[in-house]
Design a protein around this motif. Structure first.
Motif, PDB file in Angstrom:
ATOM      1  N   LEU A  15       0.854  -1.196   0.000  1.00 16.37           N
ATOM      2  CA  LEU A  15       0.000   0.000   0.000  1.00 16.37           C
ATOM      3  C   LEU A  15       0.886   1.241   0.000  1.00 16.37           C
ATOM      4  O   LEU A  15       1.705   1.436   0.889  1.00 16.37           O
ATOM      5  N   TRP A  16       0.701   2.078  -0.995  1.00 13.49           N
ATOM      6  CA  TRP A  16       1.593   3.217  -1.162  1.00 13.49           C
ATOM      7  C   TRP A  16       0.911   4.517  -0.722  1.00 13.49           C
ATOM      8  O   TRP A  16      -0.294   4.694  -0.851  1.00 13.49           O
ATOM      9  N   GLY A  17       1.750   5.419  -0.209  1.00 16.64           N
ATOM     10  CA  GLY A  17       1.239   6.729   0.184  1.00 16.64           C
ATOM     11  C   GLY A  17       1.555   7.788  -0.849  1.00 16.64           C
ATOM     12  O   GLY A  17       0.729   8.636  -1.151  1.00 16.64           O
ATOM     13  N   LYS A  18       2.782   7.725  -1.404  1.00  8.80           N
ATOM     14  CA  LYS A  18       3.191   8.666  -2.443  1.00  8.80           C
ATOM     15  C   LYS A  18       3.962   7.922  -3.518  1.00  8.80           C
ATOM     16  O   LYS A  18       4.744   7.022  -3.233  1.00  8.80           O
ATOM     17  N   SER A  19       3.725   8.340  -4.747  1.00 11.44           N
ATOM     18  CA  SER A  19       4.408   7.716  -5.874  1.00 11.44           C
ATOM     19  C   SER A  19       5.861   8.173  -5.915  1.00 11.44           C
ATOM     20  O   SER A  19       6.221   9.182  -5.284  1.00 11.44           O
ATOM     21  N   PRO A  20       6.738   7.481  -6.655  1.00 15.24           N
ATOM     22  CA  PRO A  20       8.151   7.888  -6.726  1.00 15.24           C
ATOM     23  C   PRO A  20       8.332   9.321  -7.208  1.00 15.24           C
ATOM     24  O   PRO A  20       9.253  10.017  -6.766  1.00 15.24           O
ATOM     25  N   GLU A  21       7.469   9.773  -8.113  1.00 11.52           N
ATOM     26  CA  GLU A  21       7.584  11.142  -8.618  1.00 11.52           C
ATOM     27  C   GLU A  21       7.404  12.183  -7.516  1.00 11.52           C
ATOM     28  O   GLU A  21       7.875  13.319  -7.637  1.00 11.52           O
ATOM     29  N   LYS A  22       6.721  11.803  -6.453  1.00 13.33           N
ATOM     30  CA  LYS A  22       6.462  12.737  -5.362  1.00 13.33           C
ATOM     31  C   LYS A  22       7.188  12.339  -4.083  1.00 13.33           C
ATOM     32  O   LYS A  22       6.898  12.891  -3.021  1.00 13.33           O
ATOM     33  N   ALA A  23       8.124  11.406  -4.172  1.00 16.85           N
ATOM     34  CA  ALA A  23       8.849  10.965  -2.981  1.00 16.85           C
ATOM     35  C   ALA A  23      10.326  10.756  -3.297  1.00 16.85           C
ATOM     36  O   ALA A  23      10.943   9.794  -2.862  1.00 16.85           O
ATOM     37  N   ALA A  24      10.876  11.681  -4.101  1.00 14.31           N
ATOM     38  CA  ALA A  24      12.311  11.693  -4.411  1.00 14.31           C
ATOM     39  C   ALA A  24      12.764  10.437  -5.138  1.00 14.31           C
ATOM     40  O   ALA A  24      13.863   9.937  -4.914  1.00 14.31           O
ATOM     41  N   GLY A  94       1.879   1.214  -8.846  1.00  9.21           N
ATOM     42  CA  GLY A  94       1.496   0.837  -7.494  1.00  9.21           C
ATOM     43  C   GLY A  94       0.224   0.017  -7.472  1.00  9.21           C
ATOM     44  O   GLY A  94       0.088  -0.924  -6.670  1.00  9.21           O
ATOM     45  N   ALA A  95      -0.718   0.350  -8.342  1.00 12.32           N
ATOM     46  CA  ALA A  95      -1.977  -0.389  -8.402  1.00 12.32           C
ATOM     47  C   ALA A  95      -1.735  -1.844  -8.778  1.00 12.32           C
ATOM     48  O   ALA A  95      -2.377  -2.757  -8.224  1.00 12.32           O
ATOM     49  N   ARG A  96      -0.801  -2.086  -9.706  1.00 12.51           N
ATOM     50  CA  ARG A  96      -0.502  -3.471 -10.090  1.00 12.51           C
ATOM     51  C   ARG A  96       0.042  -4.261  -8.912  1.00 12.51           C
ATOM     52  O   ARG A  96      -0.355  -5.406  -8.666  1.00 12.51           O
ATOM     53  N   ALA A  97       0.955  -3.651  -8.148  1.00 14.69           N
ATOM     54  CA  ALA A  97       1.530  -4.348  -6.990  1.00 14.69           C
ATOM     55  C   ALA A  97       0.460  -4.659  -5.953  1.00 14.69           C
ATOM     56  O   ALA A  97       0.461  -5.737  -5.334  1.00 14.69           O
ATOM     57  N   VAL A  98      -0.448  -3.741  -5.743  1.00 15.42           N
ATOM     58  CA  VAL A  98      -1.517  -3.952  -4.768  1.00 15.42           C
ATOM     59  C   VAL A  98      -2.415  -5.090  -5.220  1.00 15.42           C
ATOM     60  O   VAL A  98      -2.801  -5.962  -4.426  1.00 15.42           O
ATOM     61  N   ARG A  99      -2.752  -5.110  -6.493  1.00 17.54           N
ATOM     62  CA  ARG A  99      -3.596  -6.192  -7.019  1.00 17.54           C
ATOM     63  C   ARG A  99      -2.895  -7.542  -6.895  1.00 17.54           C
ATOM     64  O   ARG A  99      -3.509  -8.553  -6.513  1.00 17.54           O
ATOM     65  N   GLU A 100      -1.610  -7.553  -7.212  1.00 14.21           N
ATOM     66  CA  GLU A 100      -0.853  -8.812  -7.149  1.00 14.21           C
ATOM     67  C   GLU A 100      -0.754  -9.335  -5.728  1.00 14.21           C
ATOM     68  O   GLU A 100      -0.580 -10.540  -5.509  1.00 14.21           O
ATOM     69  N   ALA A 101      -0.875  -8.430  -4.745  1.00 10.63           N
ATOM     70  CA  ALA A 101      -0.816  -8.843  -3.336  1.00 10.63           C
ATOM     71  C   ALA A 101      -2.152  -9.377  -2.833  1.00 10.63           C
ATOM     72  O   ALA A 101      -2.244  -9.813  -1.682  1.00 10.63           O
ATOM     73  N   GLY A 102      -3.185  -9.353  -3.701  1.00 17.04           N
ATOM     74  CA  GLY A 102      -4.471  -9.920  -3.313  1.00 17.04           C
ATOM     75  C   GLY A 102      -5.530  -8.905  -2.932  1.00 17.04           C
ATOM     76  O   GLY A 102      -6.571  -9.285  -2.375  1.00 17.04           O
ATOM     77  N   LEU A 103      -5.293  -7.640  -3.213  1.00 21.57           N
ATOM     78  CA  LEU A 103      -6.276  -6.601  -2.941  1.00 21.57           C
ATOM     79  C   LEU A 103      -6.793  -6.084  -4.284  1.00 21.57           C
ATOM     80  O   LEU A 103      -6.069  -5.422  -5.026  1.00 21.57           O
ATOM     81  N   SER A 104      -8.036  -6.382  -4.586  1.00 23.77           N
ATOM     82  CA  SER A 104      -8.535  -6.107  -5.935  1.00 23.77           C
ATOM     83  C   SER A 104      -9.747  -5.184  -5.904  1.00 23.77           C
ATOM     84  O   SER A 104     -10.319  -4.891  -4.850  1.00 23.77           O
ATOM     85  N   TRP A 105     -10.147  -4.745  -7.071  1.00 19.73           N
ATOM     86  CA  TRP A 105     -11.345  -3.933  -7.279  1.00 19.73           C
ATOM     87  C   TRP A 105     -11.730  -4.034  -8.746  1.00 19.73           C
ATOM     88  O   TRP A 105     -10.940  -4.476  -9.592  1.00 19.73           O
ATOM     89  N   HIS A 106     -12.935  -3.587  -9.065  1.00 19.69           N
ATOM     90  CA  HIS A 106     -13.402  -3.593 -10.439  1.00 19.69           C
ATOM     91  C   HIS A 106     -13.065  -2.245 -11.052  1.00 19.69           C
ATOM     92  O   HIS A 106     -13.750  -1.242 -10.813  1.00 19.69           O
ATOM     93  N   GLU A 107     -11.980  -2.215 -11.844  1.00 18.26           N
ATOM     94  CA  GLU A 107     -11.445  -0.951 -12.335  1.00 18.26           C
ATOM     95  C   GLU A 107     -12.436  -0.177 -13.192  1.00 18.26           C
ATOM     96  O   GLU A 107     -12.558   1.049 -13.025  1.00 18.26           O
ATOM     97  N   PRO A 108     -13.189  -0.779 -14.104  1.00 16.31           N
ATOM     98  CA  PRO A 108     -14.134   0.025 -14.904  1.00 16.31           C
ATOM     99  C   PRO A 108     -15.139   0.790 -14.043  1.00 16.31           C
ATOM    100  O   PRO A 108     -15.485   1.929 -14.348  1.00 16.31           O
TER     101      PRO A 108
END
Length: 964
Positions: A15-24, A94-108
């Motif tokens: 679970l990420w709080g900030k993307s790499p672009e916003k966290a150096a 980050g969304a891909r990593a979260v999904r791969e860890a078993g936390l999913s949602w219906h993206e559409p």
């Protein structure tokens, strides 16, 4: 960490709080940001909070030491709403990593809707805390802190995700579990046994909740600095110990700190130590009244102009801070011009307490870049704060980070050195009041009483301080609504407040006292007994609540003025006033005749020398009078008004203070000698907190309190040598047609500004004073009371006109007061609400910039500010002639000159300016200029705006030449 299974640890590790672009360049885990913010919260406790704040937080949390960890927990838990598909889907990798860890949602489905993570956090936390056994009353005050951490407090009904999202933004399956476990993991990281152990034992006041909310935002913004808090993407590296190290380095490099900490009550000799002289009787009365207060309260100081009210208030602030645990001061002045000299005085006072405190005083208004003392302090710290170049309370907008994707700052790892000015972080957008010591316009407090975004930062800046407000009589009926609302919140927050005035109407004093006490009692309404009416002058009224916060207590004191009464002779210089059907030529002739009459009078009284002040109620009258006087007296005449460029206005103000100001103190730079003859023509800028001493005053008619303020510039300083012709103080009142038994004809512009009713009653007092004069200051409160009380006053032949004028005035006053209601922080009937829930549910008032905020708290039309440039063929030049780029680009070293050419247009030209002026192409990427309109003058410094031709004259300022 023990007690978490592999699934939970796997989820927390993605679970990420900030993307790499916003966290150096490195993704920052959500739990990493939570512990970082908590670590900053601990530092706020250790190095920033006032003793009074720590005391009530300990009380709320359940005992000594518990407040610190509760604050840290509140600061850290703010972003729990990011543990949802609504946030996790925003960064694809980050969304891909979260999904791969078993936390999913219906993206559409999720992609069609939005759910703000702050509201999501409030929604989820209500469930998490309830499941942990928290009582409903504790849950209900805590969740708004999370839901409102991006500046707006929603209603409970605004928290859930959109129904059409069908649970795909909140998350189904494993999501509820990870949301619970995230909060539990973070809670245990802080040392709690579980979420249930965090529960406070009492509910703080609503003002205290708003204060804590501001601290949460502060911690979030500091912990979002990507240089000091580089992303951590490995859960094994996340810990409170590591977060504390990161936070400690950031705190040191940013130079953040609180005020004086714990202060000792002032001892005998404090006035000599602070100001180099013994106290006056009235100053001792102020200090003794402060000592008599048994709880934080309101201190109202009424004393003549030049009595030393501000010095007394500063020493009283020391007493109140020592007794009630305040950690700094805010001094609010009526205008930007009056804030500048007060800044110097407060710095001197703070430095006398502790040499290191002088550098912690901030100047807070939109034109502070033209204050030489302020800019010199910032220049000394330029290398420390190079990353903040262009970031200012009003000049730079960092944007609203609704979804936690934007970094707050990008800081270099500079070595830390001792600072000469407040930490630049405090000077960023919306943060100015967080400085430990602040001098600014009263607008800063009024803004804190508006339902605006991030209002909690202003509250956090005022709470824990002593608040001093000067010239409070200057608040008209519209502004008074915000001042009273602010006093309610300060009363509830337990903030000691000192109000200063020379000419405060008794009804206004009672309104301010009632507002503070109602706030302290957390009551919408209450039948409090009226405070005793003071009799003498100077006088001090202290008000506070008893230990049960149920009944008010008062302490009223009087003292002798420091100098004996001065008999002021009052004359009337009648001026012809033409009716509505008069021609332009007739009006011009009448104006010229009035100017000649003033010039003739000054030739008479200043024949052998002397210094006179001429105050006109409009810029056009001031310009016209100046032109006539300059033709007669040459270089002995000065002009000061609000339509000069800001640089010219600052320079002329300083020049006047050098020539006519108080005698220099030991150690001050030498000043030029008092001129043999000088005439200053000014508008209302010279009315208050303008420390000049003149021998003769000529003034347009104004309401009695303002007229007396103007008289306060007359024979102000003891020991001034004056020519024999002006040894006797004299005020000459003009700007109306003295018609004897018939109602006087008043200047139309004055009626538009002040209303006919108060001018008629003041004219009656002026007419009566021609025979007797006024003994200043003893007569001041009596005059103000008579004019404002409504008691019979005017001659019999004026009564009918006065009655009609009063009806119009009362209707206008009611309408103006009602006009402020939609913008007040608290809606009518909600002052007893227990929490912050729904504070912004109906939207916000105003905006983030100074001009937008001023439009909210100051009634009436305000002219648009523009920057004057000269369009020279295909190039641009500054007003002084220096070259700019072909698109207006500003070369190095020319920025101050460009900004110094800012001028405020008359309100009648605002619409045309917005339509016809533009931001120059070369300014659009500039941090200081990108929102600034340019008024492009021709070679003769003229420009047509709408149907009006304006010209900028180096002596007269902005002149309206013709209307086509």
């Amino acid at each position: 960490m023990q007690g978490f299974d592999a699934d939970v640890l796997r989820w927390l590790g993605v679970l990420w709080g900030k993307s790499p672009e916003k966290a150096a360049g490195r993704m920052n885990l959500l739990v990493s940001h939570l512990v970082d913010a908590a670590a900053v919260g601990e530092l706020l406790w250790d190095h920033f909070l006032a003793p009074s704040t720590r005391a009530w937080l300990d009380e709320v949390a359940g005992g000594p030491g518990r407040g610190r960890v509760l604050l840290a927990w509140l600061c850290g838990v703010h972003d729990c709403g990011k543990a949802t598909p609504a946030h996790q889907r925003l960064w694809p990798e980050g969304a891909r990593a979260v999904r791969e860890a078993g936390l999913s949602w219906h993206e559409p489905t999720a992609a069609k809707h939005r759910w703000r993570h702050d509201r999501a956090g409030g929604f989820l936390l209500r469930s998490v805390l309830s499941d942990a056994g928290w009582s409903p009353e504790q849950v209900e005050w805590v969740w708004p802190l999370v839901a409102g951490h991006h500046g707006l407090f929603p209603a409970e009904g605004q928290l859930p995700e959109p129904r059409r999202a069908q649970g795909q933004l909140r998350g189904e399956g494993n999501w509820p579990r990870v949301q619970q476990e995230l909060v539990r993991w973070f809670t245990q990281a802080l040392g709690f046994a579980g979420v249930g152990a965090v529960q406070p034992v009492s509910v703080p006041s609503r003002a205290a909740q708003l204060h804590v909310s501001g601290l949460v935002v502060m911690a979030d913004w500091i912990a979002s600095d990507e240089h000091h808090f580089v992303g951590v993407d490995d859960l094994d590296e996340v810990s409170m110990e590591a977060a504390r190290k990161r936070a400690g380095r950031a705190w040191a490099e940013l130079g953040l700190r609180g005020g004086w900490g714990s202060l000792t009550a002032p001892a005998s000799g404090v006035f000599e130590a602070r100001f180099g002289h013994a106290p006056r009787d009235s100053q001792l009365a102020v200090l003794e009244a402060a000592r008599a207060m048994q709880a934080p309260g309101l201190l109202v100081v009424e004393a003549p102009m030049g009595e030393g009210k501000t010095k007394a208030a500063l020493v009283a602030a020391e007493e109140l801070a020592a007794r009630f645990g305040a950690d700094g001061v805010f001094v609010g002045m009526p205008t930007q011009a009056t804030s500048d000299p007060m800044f110097s005085q407060v710095r001197s006072w703070a430095g006398a307490i502790d040499a290191g405190l002088a550098g912690q005083v901030a100047l807070l208004h939109g034109k502070r870049m033209f204050n030489k003392e302020w800019t010199a302090l910032l220049a000394a710290d330029a290398e420390l704060d190079r990353r903040f170049a262009g970031v200012d309370e009003y000049g730079m907008h960092c944007g609203d980070d609704e979804y936690g994707l934007a970094a707050v700052s990008q800081a270099p790892a500079d070595a830390v050195a001792e600072r000469q000015a407040p930490a630049q972080w405090f000077l960023g957008s919306k943060r100015g009041l967080l400085c430990p010591f602040v001098v600014g316009t009263i607008d800063q407090l009024l803004f804190a009483a508006t339902r605006t975004k991030h209002v909690m930062l202003r509250t956090a800046g005022l709470a824990g301080k002593v608040v001093i407000l000067d010239e409070v009589h200057a608040a008209d009926v519209y502004m008074s609504q915000f001042l009273r609302e602010g006093l309610r919140w300060l009363g509830q927050a337990g903030v000691p407040v000192v109000l200063l005035s020379a000419t405060l109407p008794p009804s206004q004093r009672r309104e301010f006292i009632d507002a503070y006490l109602l706030g302290a009692a957390s009551k919408e309404e209450a039948a409090f007994p009226a405070p005793p009416e003071p009799v003498g002058y100077p006088r001090v009224t202290a008000a506070w609540l008893d230990d049960d916060r149920a009944a008010p207590r008062f302490d009223v004191r009087e003292a002798a003025a420091w100098r004996p009464d001065v008999p002021v002779e009052v004359e009337i210089l009648s001026e012809q006033m033409l009716g509505a059907g008069s021609t332009t030529e007739q009006r011009r002739a009448a104006l010229d005749a009035g100017d000649r009459a003033v010039a003739d009078l000054l030739e008479q009284w200043l024949a052998v020398g002397g210094c006179a002040l001429v105050i006109r109620n409009t810029v056009a009258r001031a310009q016209s009078t100046f032109a006539e006087l300059q033709a007669r007296f040459g270089d002995d005449v000065r002009l000061l008004h609000a339509r000069l460029t800001v640089q010219a206005r600052a320079d002329r103000t300083e020049d006047c203070l050098q020539l006519l100001g108080p005698p220099p103190k030991p150690g001050d730079d030498p000043r030029p000698p008092r001129p043999a003859r000088l005439i200053l023509v000014a508008t209302q800028l010279a009315e208050q907190s303008f420390d000049v001493d003149t021998d003769l005053l000529v003034t347009d008619l104004a309401p009695i309190d303002l007229l007396l303020q103007r008289i306060g510039r007359l024979h102000r300083h003891a020991g001034t040598v004056r020519p024999s012709s002006v040894e006797q103080p004299r005020v000459v009142v003009t700007g109306f047609d003295d018609t004897g038994d018939r109602p006087p004809r008043l200047l139309y512009a004055s009626e538009k500004i002040y209303g006919r009713y108060l001018l008629l009653r003041t004219a009656a007092e002026v007419s009566r004073a021609r025979e007797t004069g006024w003994r200043i200051p003893t007569v001041v409160p009596e005059l103000v009371d008579r004019v404002y009380s409504g008691q019979p006053l005017v001659p019999e032949g004026w009564v009918e006109a006065e009655t009609a004028a009063r009806t119009d005035w009362e209707q206008e006053q009611s309408a103006r007061a009602a006009g402020a209601t939609p913008f007040l922080l608290t809606r009518l009937g909600e002052h007893e609400a227990p929490t912050l829930e729904g504070l912004h549910s109906d939207g916000v008032s105003g905006g983030g910039s100074e001009s937008l905020m001023e439009a909210v708290v100051r009634d009436g039309e305000r002219g648009v500010e523009v920057i004057l440039v000269v369009a020279d063929g295909d190039r641009y030049r500054t007003l002084a002639g220096r070259a700019l780029g072909p698109n207006g680009e500003v070369p190095d070293g020319v920025l101050d000159e460009v900004l110094g050419a800012t001028v405020r247009l008359p309100p009648t030209l605002s619409q045309a300016a917005v339509q016809e002026c533009r931001v120059l192409p070369g300014w659009q990427g500039h941090p200081w200029l990108r929102y600034s309109l340019a008024l492009e003058l021709d070679g003769q410094h003229r420009k047509k705006l709408g149907e009006t031709v304006v010209r900028y004259d180096t002596e007269l300022g902005l002149v309206e030449e013709t209307k086509q």
